[in-house]
Write a protein that holds these residues in place. Structure first.
Motif, PDB file in Angstrom:
ATOM      1  N   UNK A 191       0.798  -1.227   0.000  1.00 26.50           N
ATOM      2  CA  UNK A 191       0.000   0.000   0.000  1.00 26.50           C
ATOM      3  C   UNK A 191       0.832   1.280   0.000  1.00 26.50           C
ATOM      4  N   UNK A 192       2.073   1.203   0.390  1.00 29.32           N
ATOM      5  CA  UNK A 192       2.907   2.410   0.506  1.00 29.32           C
ATOM      6  C   UNK A 192       4.153   2.261  -0.367  1.00 29.32           C
ATOM      7  N   UNK A 193       3.961   2.274  -1.683  1.00 25.10           N
ATOM      8  CA  UNK A 193       5.110   2.065  -2.589  1.00 25.10           C
ATOM      9  C   UNK A 193       6.111   3.212  -2.577  1.00 25.10           C
ATOM     10  N   UNK A 194       5.740   4.361  -2.016  1.00 23.34           N
ATOM     11  CA  UNK A 194       6.638   5.517  -1.973  1.00 23.34           C
ATOM     12  C   UNK A 194       7.070   5.795  -0.541  1.00 23.34           C
ATOM     13  N   UNK A 195       7.408   4.747   0.180  1.00 23.33           N
ATOM     14  CA  UNK A 195       7.803   4.874   1.589  1.00 23.33           C
ATOM     15  C   UNK A 195       8.936   5.888   1.738  1.00 23.33           C
ATOM     16  N   UNK A 196       8.775   6.743   2.764  1.00 18.31           N
ATOM     17  CA  UNK A 196       9.786   7.755   3.056  1.00 18.31           C
ATOM     18  C   UNK A 196       9.529   9.089   2.395  1.00 18.31           C
ATOM     19  N   UNK A 197       8.654   9.124   1.384  1.00 23.66           N
ATOM     20  CA  UNK A 197       8.310  10.382   0.741  1.00 23.66           C
ATOM     21  C   UNK A 197       7.151  11.050   1.487  1.00 23.66           C
ATOM     22  N   UNK A 198       6.865  12.308   1.139  1.00 24.86           N
ATOM     23  CA  UNK A 198       5.780  13.014   1.819  1.00 24.86           C
ATOM     24  C   UNK A 198       4.463  12.273   1.641  1.00 24.86           C
ATOM     25  N   UNK A 199       4.157  11.873   0.411  1.00 25.80           N
ATOM     26  CA  UNK A 199       3.000  11.004   0.156  1.00 25.80           C
ATOM     27  C   UNK A 199       3.545   9.609  -0.121  1.00 25.80           C
ATOM     28  N   UNK A 200       3.182   8.678   0.727  1.00 29.85           N
ATOM     29  CA  UNK A 200       3.736   7.336   0.624  1.00 29.85           C
ATOM     30  C   UNK A 200       2.834   6.373  -0.131  1.00 29.85           C
ATOM     31  N   UNK A 201       1.545   6.694  -0.191  1.00 28.65           N
ATOM     32  CA  UNK A 201       0.595   5.875  -0.944  1.00 28.65           C
ATOM     33  C   UNK A 201       0.634   6.261  -2.411  1.00 28.65           C
ATOM     34  N   UNK A 202       0.020   5.450  -3.276  1.00 30.10           N
ATOM     35  CA  UNK A 202      -0.060   5.841  -4.694  1.00 30.10           C
ATOM     36  C   UNK A 202      -0.862   7.127  -4.859  1.00 30.10           C
ATOM     37  N   UNK A 203      -0.633   7.811  -5.954  1.00 24.28           N
ATOM     38  CA  UNK A 203      -1.442   8.959  -6.325  1.00 24.28           C
ATOM     39  C   UNK A 203      -2.625   8.479  -7.170  1.00 24.28           C
ATOM     40  N   UNK A 204      -3.680   9.280  -7.202  1.00 25.70           N
ATOM     41  CA  UNK A 204      -4.820   8.947  -8.068  1.00 25.70           C
ATOM     42  C   UNK A 204      -4.353   8.842  -9.516  1.00 25.70           C
ATOM     43  N   UNK A 205      -4.743   7.771 -10.189  1.00 23.16           N
ATOM     44  CA  UNK A 205      -4.357   7.559 -11.571  1.00 23.16           C
ATOM     45  C   UNK A 205      -3.050   6.819 -11.747  1.00 23.16           C
ATOM     46  N   UNK A 206      -2.286   6.662 -10.673  1.00 21.13           N
ATOM     47  CA  UNK A 206      -1.041   5.905 -10.752  1.00 21.13           C
ATOM     48  C   UNK A 206      -1.348   4.424 -10.980  1.00 21.13           C
ATOM     49  N   UNK A 207      -0.493   3.754 -11.735  1.00 26.88           N
ATOM     50  CA  UNK A 207      -0.688   2.327 -11.979  1.00 26.88           C
ATOM     51  C   UNK A 207      -0.296   1.568 -10.716  1.00 26.88           C
ATOM     52  N   UNK A 208      -1.279   0.958 -10.094  1.00 26.25           N
ATOM     53  CA  UNK A 208      -1.106   0.256  -8.819  1.00 26.25           C
ATOM     54  C   UNK A 208      -0.893  -1.224  -9.105  1.00 26.25           C
ATOM     55  N   UNK A 209       0.259  -1.733  -8.758  1.00 23.11           N
ATOM     56  CA  UNK A 209       0.664  -3.101  -9.092  1.00 23.11           C
ATOM     57  C   UNK A 209       0.679  -3.955  -7.828  1.00 23.11           C
ATOM     58  N   UNK A 210       0.130  -5.176  -7.920  1.00 24.42           N
ATOM     59  CA  UNK A 210       0.085  -6.109  -6.789  1.00 24.42           C
ATOM     60  C   UNK A 210       0.688  -7.445  -7.231  1.00 24.42           C
ATOM     61  N   UNK A 211       2.011  -7.523  -7.194  1.00 20.54           N
ATOM     62  CA  UNK A 211       2.710  -8.710  -7.694  1.00 20.54           C
ATOM     63  C   UNK A 211       2.366  -9.953  -6.884  1.00 20.54           C
ATOM     64  N   UNK A 212       2.301  -9.822  -5.559  1.00 16.96           N
ATOM     65  CA  UNK A 212       2.039 -10.996  -4.723  1.00 16.96           C
ATOM     66  C   UNK A 212       0.632 -11.539  -4.963  1.00 16.96           C
ATOM     67  N   UNK A 213      -0.353 -10.642  -5.063  1.00 16.70           N
ATOM     68  CA  UNK A 213      -1.722 -11.103  -5.312  1.00 16.70           C
ATOM     69  C   UNK A 213      -1.817 -11.752  -6.688  1.00 16.70           C
ATOM     70  N   UNK A 214      -1.160 -11.164  -7.673  1.00 13.45           N
ATOM     71  CA  UNK A 214      -1.170 -11.761  -9.007  1.00 13.45           C
ATOM     72  C   UNK A 214      -0.569 -13.165  -8.965  1.00 13.45           C
ATOM     73  N   UNK A 215       0.485 -13.344  -8.184  1.00 14.28           N
ATOM     74  CA  UNK A 215       1.092 -14.671  -8.070  1.00 14.28           C
ATOM     75  C   UNK A 215       0.134 -15.663  -7.424  1.00 14.28           C
ATOM     76  N   UNK A 216      -0.608 -15.215  -6.419  1.00 17.66           N
ATOM     77  CA  UNK A 216      -1.581 -16.093  -5.767  1.00 17.66           C
ATOM     78  C   UNK A 216      -2.685 -16.510  -6.724  1.00 17.66           C
ATOM     79  N   UNK A 217      -3.248 -15.564  -7.468  1.00 15.86           N
ATOM     80  CA  UNK A 217      -4.303 -15.892  -8.430  1.00 15.86           C
ATOM     81  C   UNK A 217      -3.757 -16.782  -9.539  1.00 15.86           C
ATOM     82  N   UNK A 218      -2.518 -16.538  -9.938  1.00 14.17           N
ATOM     83  CA  UNK A 218      -1.888 -17.371 -10.963  1.00 14.17           C
ATOM     84  C   UNK A 218      -1.757 -18.818 -10.483  1.00 14.17           C
TER      85      UNK A 218
END
Length: 633
Positions: A191-218
């Motif tokens: 959920x916080x791909x930008x850890x350490x930055x002022x905004x740590x969560x994705x921005x609206x419209x940013x491509x949100x990737x979930x590699x672990x979940x994709x691996x589970x569904x795969x």
């Protein structure tokens, strides 16, 4: 868009007269379809349903695809949550209930939680988690009633997991909850791909990737495809995916990751769990059969309320008149008082008196308690046991709580129930607990399949279990630890909590009439009840009924949130009304003992499908707030 009180009154008179003038008054147009209808809480998820219909799938296939997609989009639920569904099977002409609610894990006892200083199981974190139910629910519905493969149905969700432009609402929830999210390393990673930055969560419209979940569904799809290569049937192959999730390497990582963060469930808990196919509960209202899930949900509360309201001439009172609102409020309070004391998991002792609760004679007895001129702030549960030939074993407990067991009309009660002596107030925190939302899924096709689902669990800020990408449920909080509050809903290993989640189906003349569901915690069956009456009593179209102004009672025990009893107690006489309610109606309600809170939108969001048998078409409705909407063809 708001309209003046004068215009509202004129429009209302036109509606009550059955005029078509209101056909264009709704803020959203109704959906129309001849072949199929797909409606849910996320536009991208509705597109997933449409894509599966486009592949030749039926309504069950499409509903599973929409459910999988919404689980991948996080702000309302995730893959570790729970699924509650009603399915109309046109081959048997029967309604089927799917219980895919997870269970309390090993070690989840009242003593355990009390030793941690809890009055209820916690709202968030690993100790809030029941075992996952949604993956098994999808596999069961798809295997038994769908037509496509798991690979085809999960394809849209897998594309989303590979990366999709995240919406502002979800991204901002991640950011606003980041302090809590940082407690859980696997959640922080996702959920916080930008850890350490002022905004740590994705921005609206940013491509949100979930590699672990994709691996589970795969992995689930791989299990299915491998089974097919081994000449297994379609059904057997889907259940091979089920087994990999609940008994294989996915389960091992789920349990490892949960226990690392303090969770309780074990490999045996997952291996022992399976969805249950049930016969739903039903009642009739003016010849219409209304179906709900069993008493492990709050669904029967709507059936009880309809049985009570059947004793009154609601149409003559006028839509949302003070008399109508008062009668609704009293009927709902009577049903909620029974819900709060008698509902629980029917697969565990003690046995709930559900036959008595749904008996029309019991409803008549309860209806006689309604004072036509004033709210009853001290209403308590009734005694349904005589209506199923049993003696109530809890009379002494009920009397100790201060509940009057006098069933005579116009009785006087001076004792405030002991547990309810201090009422909650409508703080922002209280309103969040009352309205805490999820999503709903509605699908129908020209072959006659109809699906209504209210899934939930694993909403933000969710605790992700290890490297699975799967957010764990928070539904344990709906248990109680004190049998004095509800002897049927005390937490125990393997038991399902009594949930708010409550899909609905209605049949008329033996054919589907309505499929409807809504999000919103304890307000769900309140809004669904009024939606149904809007159509049946006041002749609204499905879209008008979803947008119509509703009221909500706070005279009930909250099912979600709050660590203390005081956080969940009823607020007697508190009522939420729409800001278009005329001032003279508000004044009359206050004379009846109500405390009014005004809100601009009070309709849901409700999603619904109405079956137009005259023209052979489907009408879809979705209320005028939130992202909920759908696609028809």
């Amino acid at each position: 868009m708001r309209i003046s009180t004068l215009r509202f009154g004129a429009a209302l008179l036109a509606l009550l007269a059955g005029s078509p003038l209101l056909a264009q008054q709704t803020q959203k147009p109704p959906l129309h379809g001849k072949h199929w209808m797909a409606i849910t809480g996320k536009p991208l998820a509705a597109q997933a349903g449409a894509a599966v219909f486009g592949k030749g799938g039926n309504a069950v296939d499409a509903a599973c695809a929409m459910l999988a997609a919404t689980c991948t989009m996080w702000d309302v639920l995730s893959w570790g949550g729970e699924t509650q569904a009603l399915i109309y099977n046109p081959k048997t002409k029967k309604v089927i209930a799917i219980n895919a609610m997870g269970v309390a894990p090993t070690g989840a006892t009242p003593e355990f939680f009390k030793s941690k200083g809890f009055n209820f199981p916690p709202e968030y974190g690993p100790l809030a988690a029941t075992t996952p139910g949604t993956p098994g629910g999808i596999c069961h519905m798809l295997a038994e009633y769908g037509t496509l493969s798991l690979k085809e149905v999960l394809a849209p969700a897998m594309q989303l997991a590979a990366g999709y432009p995240i919406e502002a609402q979800t991204a901002n929830q991640m950011e606003s909850n980041k302090d809590r999210i940082k407690q859980w390393p696997y959640s922080k990673k996702v959920f916080l791909p930008h850890a350490g930055q002022k905004r740590e969560a994705p921005e609206a419209g940013e491509i949100f990737v979930q590699k672990d979940l994709l691996a589970t569904l795969t992995k689930m799809v791989e299990a299915e495809q491998q089974a097919l290569k081994q000449k297994k049937t379609r059904k057997q192959a889907i259940y091979a995916a089920f087994d990999r999730f609940y008994k294989g390497d996915i389960a091992q990582e789920l349990v490892r990751g949960a226990q690392e963060q303090g969770g309780l469930f074990t490999l045996q808990d997952l291996a022992n769990w399976k969805p249950i196919e049930e016969e739903p509960l039903k009642t009739t209202y003016k010849g219409i059969e209304v179906y709900k899930l069993r008493e492990w949900t709050q669904g029967p509360m709507l059936l009880q309320a309809l049985n009570i309201l059947e004793q009154f001439d609601l149409k003559s009172m006028g839509y949302n008149s003070a008399r109508y609102i008062h009668t609704l409020y009293q009927a709902m309070n009577l049903a909620f008082a029974d819900r709060d004391f008698y509902y629980g998991d029917p697969y565990f002792a003690p046995q709930e008196p559900i036959r008595g609760l749904l008996d029309k004679r019991y409803a008549k007895q309860r209806a006689a308690l309604i004072n036509p001129d004033r709210n009853d702030p001290n209403i308590g549960p009734g005694d349904p046991y005589p209506f199923e030939g049993r003696t109530n074993p809890y009379l002494n407990l009920m009397r100790s709580r201060g509940f009057s067991m006098d069933t005579t009309p116009q009785r006087m009660r001076s004792v405030v129930p002991a547990h309810d002596a201090t009422s909650a107030v409508l703080t922002p925190e209280y309103m969040d607990r009352l309205l805490r939302g999820t999503t709903s899924v509605e699908a129908a096709d020209s072959a006659g399949w109809v699906v209504s689902i209210t899934p939930s669990g694993g909403w933000l800020p969710a605790t992700i279990a290890g490297n699975t990408g799967v957010g764990m449920s928070q539904r344990m909080q709906s248990f109680v630890l004190d049998s004095a509050l509800n002897p049927f809903n005390v937490v125990a290993p393997g038991k399902r909590p009594r949930v708010t989640l409550t899909p609905s189906l209605a049949l008329k003349d033996g054919k589907p009439f309505l499929s409807f569901a809504v999000q919103g915690g304890d307000t769900q069956d309140q809004n669904l009840l009024q939606f149904f009456l809007n159509m049946v009593e006041f002749g609204m179209t499905v879209q008008q009924a979803t947008e119509a102004a509703n009221i909500n009672s706070n005279q009930l025990w909250l099912s979600l949130g709050g660590e203390k009893e005081a956080d969940r107690k009823p607020v007697p006489g508190s009522i939420i009304v729409n800001d278009q309610t005329p001032p003279w109606v508000l004044a009359e309600l206050r004379k009846m003992g109500y405390r009014t809170t005004v809100q601009s939108r009070t309709s849901g969001p409700i999603n619904a499908i109405w079956f137009d048998w005259k023209h052979g078409s489907l009408w879809g409705g979705s209320s005028n707030h939130g992202e909920d909407y759908g696609i028809g063809w």
